[in-house]
Design a protein around this motif. Structure first.
Motif, PDB file in Angstrom:
ATOM      1  N   VAL A 153       0.852  -1.186   0.000  1.00 16.75           N
ATOM      2  CA  VAL A 153       0.000   0.000   0.000  1.00 16.75           C
ATOM      3  C   VAL A 153       0.891   1.239   0.000  1.00 16.75           C
ATOM      4  CG1 VAL A 153      -1.795   1.283   1.198  1.00 16.75           C
ATOM      5  CG2 VAL A 153      -1.804  -1.228   1.271  1.00 16.75           C
ATOM      6  N   GLU A 154       0.765   2.031  -1.058  1.00 15.49           N
ATOM      7  CA  GLU A 154       1.554   3.252  -1.182  1.00 15.49           C
ATOM      8  C   GLU A 154       0.832   4.435  -0.533  1.00 15.49           C
ATOM      9  OE1 GLU A 154       1.857   0.986  -5.188  1.00 15.49           O
ATOM     10  OE2 GLU A 154       0.316   1.535  -3.744  1.00 15.49           O
ATOM     11  N   SER A 155       1.615   5.366  -0.071  1.00 18.61           N
ATOM     12  CA  SER A 155       1.055   6.606   0.470  1.00 18.61           C
ATOM     13  C   SER A 155       2.079   7.717   0.292  1.00 18.61           C
ATOM     14  CB  SER A 155       0.688   6.448   1.952  1.00 18.61           C
ATOM     15  OG  SER A 155       1.825   6.131   2.720  1.00 18.61           O
ATOM     16  N   GLY A 156       1.605   8.940   0.409  1.00 23.03           N
ATOM     17  CA  GLY A 156       2.507  10.081   0.357  1.00 23.03           C
ATOM     18  C   GLY A 156       2.453  10.888  -0.914  1.00 23.03           C
ATOM     19  N   ARG A 202       8.329  12.336  -0.554  1.00 25.62           N
ATOM     20  CA  ARG A 202       8.590  11.142   0.249  1.00 25.62           C
ATOM     21  C   ARG A 202       7.392  10.214   0.145  1.00 25.62           C
ATOM     22  NH1 ARG A 202       8.292   8.918   5.542  1.00 25.62           N
ATOM     23  NH2 ARG A 202      10.284   8.062   6.259  1.00 25.62           N
ATOM     24  N   LEU A 203       7.617   9.088  -0.485  1.00 28.90           N
ATOM     25  CA  LEU A 203       6.570   8.095  -0.645  1.00 28.90           C
ATOM     26  C   LEU A 203       6.864   6.900   0.256  1.00 28.90           C
ATOM     27  CD1 LEU A 203       6.222   8.058  -4.535  1.00 28.90           C
ATOM     28  CD2 LEU A 203       4.870   9.357  -2.884  1.00 28.90           C
ATOM     29  N   SER A 204       5.822   6.351   0.847  1.00 31.95           N
ATOM     30  CA  SER A 204       5.971   5.169   1.688  1.00 31.95           C
ATOM     31  C   SER A 204       5.212   4.000   1.087  1.00 31.95           C
ATOM     32  CB  SER A 204       5.434   5.440   3.092  1.00 31.95           C
ATOM     33  OG  SER A 204       6.224   6.378   3.776  1.00 31.95           O
ATOM     34  N   CYS A 205       5.759   2.835   1.297  1.00 32.34           N
ATOM     35  CA  CYS A 205       5.109   1.606   0.856  1.00 32.34           C
ATOM     36  C   CYS A 205       5.031   0.686   2.064  1.00 32.34           C
ATOM     37  CB  CYS A 205       5.888   0.958  -0.269  1.00 32.34           C
ATOM     38  SG  CYS A 205       5.195  -0.609  -0.849  1.00 32.34           S
ATOM     39  N   ILE A 260      16.191   5.238  -1.875  1.00 28.11           N
ATOM     40  CA  ILE A 260      15.254   4.224  -1.398  1.00 28.11           C
ATOM     41  C   ILE A 260      15.808   3.643  -0.104  1.00 28.11           C
ATOM     42  CG2 ILE A 260      16.306   2.372  -2.767  1.00 28.11           C
ATOM     43  CD1 ILE A 260      13.459   1.233  -3.151  1.00 28.11           C
ATOM     44  N   SER A 261      14.913   3.393   0.838  1.00 28.66           N
ATOM     45  CA  SER A 261      15.337   2.821   2.116  1.00 28.66           C
ATOM     46  C   SER A 261      14.279   1.853   2.601  1.00 28.66           C
ATOM     47  CB  SER A 261      15.578   3.921   3.144  1.00 28.66           C
ATOM     48  OG  SER A 261      14.409   4.689   3.353  1.00 28.66           O
ATOM     49  N   ARG A 262      14.692   1.041   3.526  1.00 28.02           N
ATOM     50  CA  ARG A 262      13.789  -0.016   3.988  1.00 28.02           C
ATOM     51  C   ARG A 262      13.938  -0.192   5.487  1.00 28.02           C
ATOM     52  NH1 ARG A 262      13.199  -5.786   0.915  1.00 28.02           N
ATOM     53  NH2 ARG A 262      11.704  -6.766   2.354  1.00 28.02           N
ATOM     54  N   ASP A 263      12.825  -0.267   6.177  1.00 32.13           N
ATOM     55  CA  ASP A 263      12.810  -0.541   7.612  1.00 32.13           C
ATOM     56  C   ASP A 263      12.053  -1.849   7.820  1.00 32.13           C
ATOM     57  OD1 ASP A 263      12.420  -0.684  10.342  1.00 32.13           O
ATOM     58  OD2 ASP A 263      12.047   1.459  10.581  1.00 32.13           O
ATOM     59  N   ASN A 264      12.799  -2.907   8.019  1.00 35.23           N
ATOM     60  CA  ASN A 264      12.167  -4.223   8.144  1.00 35.23           C
ATOM     61  C   ASN A 264      11.441  -4.392   9.483  1.00 35.23           C
ATOM     62  OD1 ASN A 264      12.830  -5.149   5.584  1.00 35.23           O
ATOM     63  ND2 ASN A 264      14.830  -5.916   6.254  1.00 35.23           N
ATOM     64  N   THR A 265      11.738  -3.553  10.447  1.00 38.01           N
ATOM     65  CA  THR A 265      11.012  -3.639  11.722  1.00 38.01           C
ATOM     66  C   THR A 265       9.616  -3.043  11.585  1.00 38.01           C
ATOM     67  OG1 THR A 265      11.806  -1.509  12.537  1.00 38.01           O
ATOM     68  CG2 THR A 265      13.182  -3.446  12.979  1.00 38.01           C
ATOM     69  N   THR A 306       8.263  -1.238   6.035  1.00 36.78           N
ATOM     70  CA  THR A 306       8.027  -0.044   5.230  1.00 36.78           C
ATOM     71  C   THR A 306       9.226   0.222   4.337  1.00 36.78           C
ATOM     72  OG1 THR A 306       6.660   0.933   6.971  1.00 36.78           O
ATOM     73  CG2 THR A 306       7.523   2.419   5.305  1.00 36.78           C
ATOM     74  N   VAL A 307       8.930   0.598   3.115  1.00 37.74           N
ATOM     75  CA  VAL A 307       9.963   1.016   2.169  1.00 37.74           C
ATOM     76  C   VAL A 307       9.647   2.450   1.764  1.00 37.74           C
ATOM     77  CG1 VAL A 307      11.015   0.617  -0.079  1.00 37.74           C
ATOM     78  CG2 VAL A 307      10.366  -1.317   1.367  1.00 37.74           C
ATOM     79  N   VAL A 308      10.640   3.289   1.830  1.00 44.19           N
ATOM     80  CA  VAL A 308      10.455   4.717   1.544  1.00 44.19           C
ATOM     81  C   VAL A 308      11.253   5.107   0.316  1.00 44.19           C
ATOM     82  CG1 VAL A 308      10.905   7.046   2.392  1.00 44.19           C
ATOM     83  CG2 VAL A 308       9.963   5.320   3.932  1.00 44.19           C
ATOM     84  N   LEU A 309      10.627   5.894  -0.527  1.00 44.13           N
ATOM     85  CA  LEU A 309      11.296   6.480  -1.693  1.00 44.13           C
ATOM     86  C   LEU A 309      11.280   7.984  -1.528  1.00 44.13           C
ATOM     87  CD1 LEU A 309      12.510   6.181  -4.595  1.00 44.13           C
ATOM     88  CD2 LEU A 309      10.182   6.596  -5.428  1.00 44.13           C
ATOM     89  N   GLU A 310      12.441   8.599  -1.575  1.00 44.86           N
ATOM     90  CA  GLU A 310      12.546  10.050  -1.509  1.00 44.86           C
ATOM     91  C   GLU A 310      13.158  10.552  -2.809  1.00 44.86           C
ATOM     92  OE1 GLU A 310      13.250  11.455   2.903  1.00 44.86           O
ATOM     93  OE2 GLU A 310      14.614   9.815   2.455  1.00 44.86           O
ATOM     94  N   ILE A 311      12.569  11.584  -3.347  1.00 42.35           N
ATOM     95  CA  ILE A 311      13.093  12.217  -4.552  1.00 42.35           C
ATOM     96  C   ILE A 311      13.219  13.709  -4.270  1.00 42.35           C
ATOM     97  CG2 ILE A 311      12.778  12.632  -7.017  1.00 42.35           C
ATOM     98  CD1 ILE A 311      11.020  10.172  -7.160  1.00 42.35           C
ATOM     99  N   VAL A 312      14.364  14.245  -4.573  1.00 44.39           N
ATOM    100  CA  VAL A 312      14.604  15.665  -4.362  1.00 44.39           C
ATOM    101  C   VAL A 312      14.704  16.376  -5.708  1.00 44.39           C
ATOM    102  CG1 VAL A 312      15.739  15.260  -2.157  1.00 44.39           C
ATOM    103  CG2 VAL A 312      17.110  15.369  -4.258  1.00 44.39           C
ATOM    104  N   THR A 313      14.721  17.695  -5.636  1.00 39.09           N
ATOM    105  CA  THR A 313      14.817  18.523  -6.838  1.00 39.09           C
ATOM    106  C   THR A 313      13.814  18.043  -7.890  1.00 39.09           C
ATOM    107  OG1 THR A 313      17.201  18.579  -6.364  1.00 39.09           O
ATOM    108  CG2 THR A 313      16.461  19.705  -8.343  1.00 39.09           C
TER     109      THR A 313
END
Length: 118
Positions: free
Chosen positions: A5-8, A19-22, A70-75, A78-85
């Motif tokens: 489920v995506e959000s953000g 900043r998008l979260s999955c 892209i980053s991931r928090d297995n605890t 959640t996987v986060v995608l951040e895009i700048v500029t």
């Protein structure tokens, strides 16, 4: 086997950041690579970034290298995608996907719209 489920998403200004979260769940999550993709209006879906099970191995589309993280928090599953500029051409529906094998993405979220305005 994997639910995503995506959000953000939303309306953001060019030059800003996103900043998008999955949120991922299901019995295969711990074994799955997670990827982000996007489909811009009138274009085919394209790969944005991916991250391996442990969160160490990452891959990025050449067109976004340097602007995306892209980053991931297995605890928190959640996987986060951040895009700048952000650029106008970043406008798209962004999807996260999961799969057990490199390049294979059988599980998809419903997508979240990102619109970049000038």
């Amino acid at each position: 086997q994997v639910q995503l489920v995506e959000s953000g998403g939303g309306l953001v200004q060019a030059g800003g950041s996103l900043r998008l979260s999955c949120a991922v769940s299901g019995p295969l999550v711990s074994r799955s690579n997670i990827g982000w993709f996007r489909r811009a209006p009138g274009k085919e879906r394209e790969f944005v970034a991916s991250i391996g099970r442990s969160g160490v191995v990452t891959s990025y589309a050449t067109s976004l290298k340097g602007r995306a993280t892209i980053s991931r928090d297995n605890t928190k599953n959640t996987v986060v995608l951040e895009i700048v500029t952000l650029k106008l051409e970043d406008t798209a529906v962004y999807y996260c996907a999961a799969g057990l094998f490199t390049g294979n993405w059988p599980y998809w979220g419903q997508g979240t719209q990102v619109t970049v305005s000038s």
